[in-house]
Design a protein around this motif. Structure first.
Motif, PDB file in Angstrom:
ATOM      1  N   VAL A  60       0.844  -1.196   0.000  1.00 21.00           N
ATOM      2  CA  VAL A  60       0.000   0.000   0.000  1.00 21.00           C
ATOM      3  C   VAL A  60       0.883   1.251   0.000  1.00 21.00           C
ATOM      4  CG1 VAL A  60      -1.714   1.335   1.301  1.00 21.00           C
ATOM      5  CG2 VAL A  60      -1.959  -1.149   1.082  1.00 21.00           C
ATOM      6  N   GLY A  61       1.912   1.258   0.837  1.00 19.32           N
ATOM      7  CA  GLY A  61       2.828   2.395   0.892  1.00 19.32           C
ATOM      8  C   GLY A  61       3.546   2.616  -0.425  1.00 19.32           C
ATOM      9  N   GLU A  62       3.962   1.527  -1.049  1.00 15.61           N
ATOM     10  CA  GLU A  62       4.634   1.631  -2.352  1.00 15.61           C
ATOM     11  C   GLU A  62       3.694   2.234  -3.392  1.00 15.61           C
ATOM     12  OE1 GLU A  62       6.249  -1.254  -5.913  1.00 15.61           O
ATOM     13  OE2 GLU A  62       6.159  -2.076  -3.887  1.00 15.61           O
ATOM     14  N   LEU A  63       2.464   1.758  -3.430  1.00 15.36           N
ATOM     15  CA  LEU A  63       1.504   2.279  -4.397  1.00 15.36           C
ATOM     16  C   LEU A  63       1.210   3.750  -4.138  1.00 15.36           C
ATOM     17  CD1 LEU A  63      -0.925  -0.760  -4.655  1.00 15.36           C
ATOM     18  CD2 LEU A  63       0.690   0.038  -6.393  1.00 15.36           C
ATOM     19  N   ARG A  64       1.075   4.128  -2.870  1.00  8.83           N
ATOM     20  CA  ARG A  64       0.821   5.533  -2.539  1.00  8.83           C
ATOM     21  C   ARG A  64       1.949   6.433  -3.022  1.00  8.83           C
ATOM     22  NH1 ARG A  64      -1.474   5.181   3.622  1.00  8.83           N
ATOM     23  NH2 ARG A  64      -3.605   4.663   3.065  1.00  8.83           N
ATOM     24  N   SER A  65       3.172   5.905  -2.976  1.00  2.00           N
ATOM     25  CA  SER A  65       4.306   6.746  -3.359  1.00  2.00           C
ATOM     26  C   SER A  65       4.626   6.698  -4.847  1.00  2.00           C
ATOM     27  CB  SER A  65       5.546   6.368  -2.541  1.00  2.00           C
ATOM     28  OG  SER A  65       5.981   5.069  -2.880  1.00  2.00           O
ATOM     29  N   THR A  66       4.082   5.725  -5.567  1.00  2.00           N
ATOM     30  CA  THR A  66       4.437   5.608  -6.985  1.00  2.00           C
ATOM     31  C   THR A  66       3.288   5.847  -7.960  1.00  2.00           C
ATOM     32  OG1 THR A  66       4.063   3.204  -6.952  1.00  2.00           O
ATOM     33  CG2 THR A  66       6.310   3.971  -6.509  1.00  2.00           C
ATOM     34  N   VAL A  67       2.048   5.689  -7.515  1.00  2.00           N
ATOM     35  CA  VAL A  67       0.912   5.859  -8.416  1.00  2.00           C
ATOM     36  C   VAL A  67       0.456   7.317  -8.376  1.00  2.00           C
ATOM     37  CG1 VAL A  67      -1.471   5.189  -8.901  1.00  2.00           C
ATOM     38  CG2 VAL A  67       0.179   3.463  -8.159  1.00  2.00           C
ATOM     39  N   THR A  68       0.436   7.930  -9.530  1.00  2.00           N
ATOM     40  CA  THR A  68      -0.003   9.322  -9.637  1.00  2.00           C
ATOM     41  C   THR A  68      -1.499   9.403  -9.390  1.00  2.00           C
ATOM     42  OG1 THR A  68       1.733   9.755 -11.258  1.00  2.00           O
ATOM     43  CG2 THR A  68      -0.102  11.328 -11.165  1.00  2.00           C
ATOM     44  N   PRO A  69      -1.910  10.291  -8.472  1.00  2.49           N
ATOM     45  CA  PRO A  69      -3.341  10.413  -8.182  1.00  2.49           C
ATOM     46  C   PRO A  69      -4.125  10.966  -9.373  1.00  2.49           C
ATOM     47  CG  PRO A  69      -2.011  11.528  -6.506  1.00  2.49           C
ATOM     48  CD  PRO A  69      -1.095  11.157  -7.629  1.00  2.49           C
ATOM     49  N   ALA A  70      -5.395  10.613  -9.409  1.00  2.00           N
ATOM     50  CA  ALA A  70      -6.299  11.146 -10.424  1.00  2.00           C
ATOM     51  C   ALA A  70      -6.512  12.634 -10.164  1.00  2.00           C
ATOM     52  CB  ALA A  70      -7.630  10.409 -10.380  1.00  2.00           C
ATOM     53  N   ALA A 110      -7.916   7.054  -7.982  1.00  2.00           N
ATOM     54  CA  ALA A 110      -8.172   7.790  -6.739  1.00  2.00           C
ATOM     55  C   ALA A 110      -7.434   9.125  -6.744  1.00  2.00           C
ATOM     56  CB  ALA A 110      -7.726   6.956  -5.541  1.00  2.00           C
ATOM     57  N   THR A 111      -8.088  10.145  -6.230  1.00  2.00           N
ATOM     58  CA  THR A 111      -7.444  11.448  -6.090  1.00  2.00           C
ATOM     59  C   THR A 111      -6.439  11.401  -4.940  1.00  2.00           C
ATOM     60  OG1 THR A 111      -9.080  12.254  -4.516  1.00  2.00           O
ATOM     61  CG2 THR A 111      -9.526  12.647  -6.880  1.00  2.00           C
ATOM     62  N   GLU A 112      -5.669  12.450  -4.797  1.00  2.00           N
ATOM     63  CA  GLU A 112      -4.700  12.529  -3.700  1.00  2.00           C
ATOM     64  C   GLU A 112      -5.398  12.364  -2.348  1.00  2.00           C
ATOM     65  OE1 GLU A 112      -1.373  15.654  -2.047  1.00  2.00           O
ATOM     66  OE2 GLU A 112      -1.904  15.681  -4.161  1.00  2.00           O
ATOM     67  N   GLY A 113      -6.523  13.035  -2.166  1.00  2.00           N
ATOM     68  CA  GLY A 113      -7.262  12.922  -0.915  1.00  2.00           C
ATOM     69  C   GLY A 113      -7.812  11.529  -0.675  1.00  2.00           C
ATOM     70  N   GLU A 114      -8.234  10.858  -1.741  1.00  2.00           N
ATOM     71  CA  GLU A 114      -8.744   9.494  -1.611  1.00  2.00           C
ATOM     72  C   GLU A 114      -7.626   8.509  -1.299  1.00  2.00           C
ATOM     73  OE1 GLU A 114     -12.528   9.821  -4.657  1.00  2.00           O
ATOM     74  OE2 GLU A 114     -10.524   9.470  -5.473  1.00  2.00           O
ATOM     75  N   GLN A 115      -6.429   8.813  -1.769  1.00  2.00           N
ATOM     76  CA  GLN A 115      -5.276   7.966  -1.470  1.00  2.00           C
ATOM     77  C   GLN A 115      -4.734   8.255  -0.075  1.00  2.00           C
ATOM     78  OE1 GLN A 115      -2.126   8.162  -4.339  1.00  2.00           O
ATOM     79  NE2 GLN A 115      -3.404   7.494  -6.031  1.00  2.00           N
ATOM     80  N   HIS A 116      -5.232   9.280   0.570  1.00  2.00           N
ATOM     81  CA  HIS A 116      -4.790   9.706   1.901  1.00  2.00           C
ATOM     82  C   HIS A 116      -3.331  10.123   1.912  1.00  2.00           C
ATOM     83  CE1 HIS A 116      -8.441   8.496   4.011  1.00  2.00           C
ATOM     84  NE2 HIS A 116      -8.445   7.447   3.228  1.00  2.00           N
TER      85      HIS A 116
END
Length: 126
Positions: A60-70, A110-116
């Motif tokens: 989850v942490g890896e995805l949060r740091s590598t996936v660009t938010p919508a 997911a947007t930045e806010g949705e990704q927390h």
């Protein structure tokens, strides 16, 4: 209902210092949630998906740091719930990659806010 509404309310509840304000925010959200989405929304606000997905915090942490938010919100609670429900069924050779890809695709929508990102109100147990 859009996930963005739930994520925004979660952040607002975390930021509120007054119990009365927290209850007010929560009750206002729950009044708007369609009946079939109330259970998942309640779980998400509690920081749980309701499924044993087999995805750990590191992924989850890896995805949060590598996936660009919508850029704009589009994810519905129903879509998120469907993805979480499908993850435990992915088993066998290559299932870890398939789970990561499925969650990554969800994060990409997911947007930045949705990704927390930056200010997590809760972490979701995957």
């Amino acid at each position: 209902m859009l996930l963005d509404q739930v994520a925004g309310t979660s952040r607002a509840i975390a930021a509120a210092s007054s119990r009365k304000k927290k209850v007010s925010l929560l009750s206002a959200l729950l009044r708007e949630v369609p009946g079939e989405e109330r259970a998942p929304v309640a779980r998400y606000l509690a920081g749980e998906t309701g499924y044993k997905t087999g995805i750990g915090y590191a992924t989850v942490g890896e995805l949060r740091s590598t996936v660009t938010p919508a850029a704009s919100p589009s994810l519905t609670i129903t879509e998120v719930e469907r993805t979480f429900a499908e993850l435990p069924g992915l088993a066998g050779t290559g299932s870890s990659r398939a789970k990561k890809d499925a969650l990554g695709a969800l994060f990409a929508r997911a947007t930045e806010g949705e990704q927390h990102r930056g200010q997590p109100a809760h972490h979701v147990e995957c």
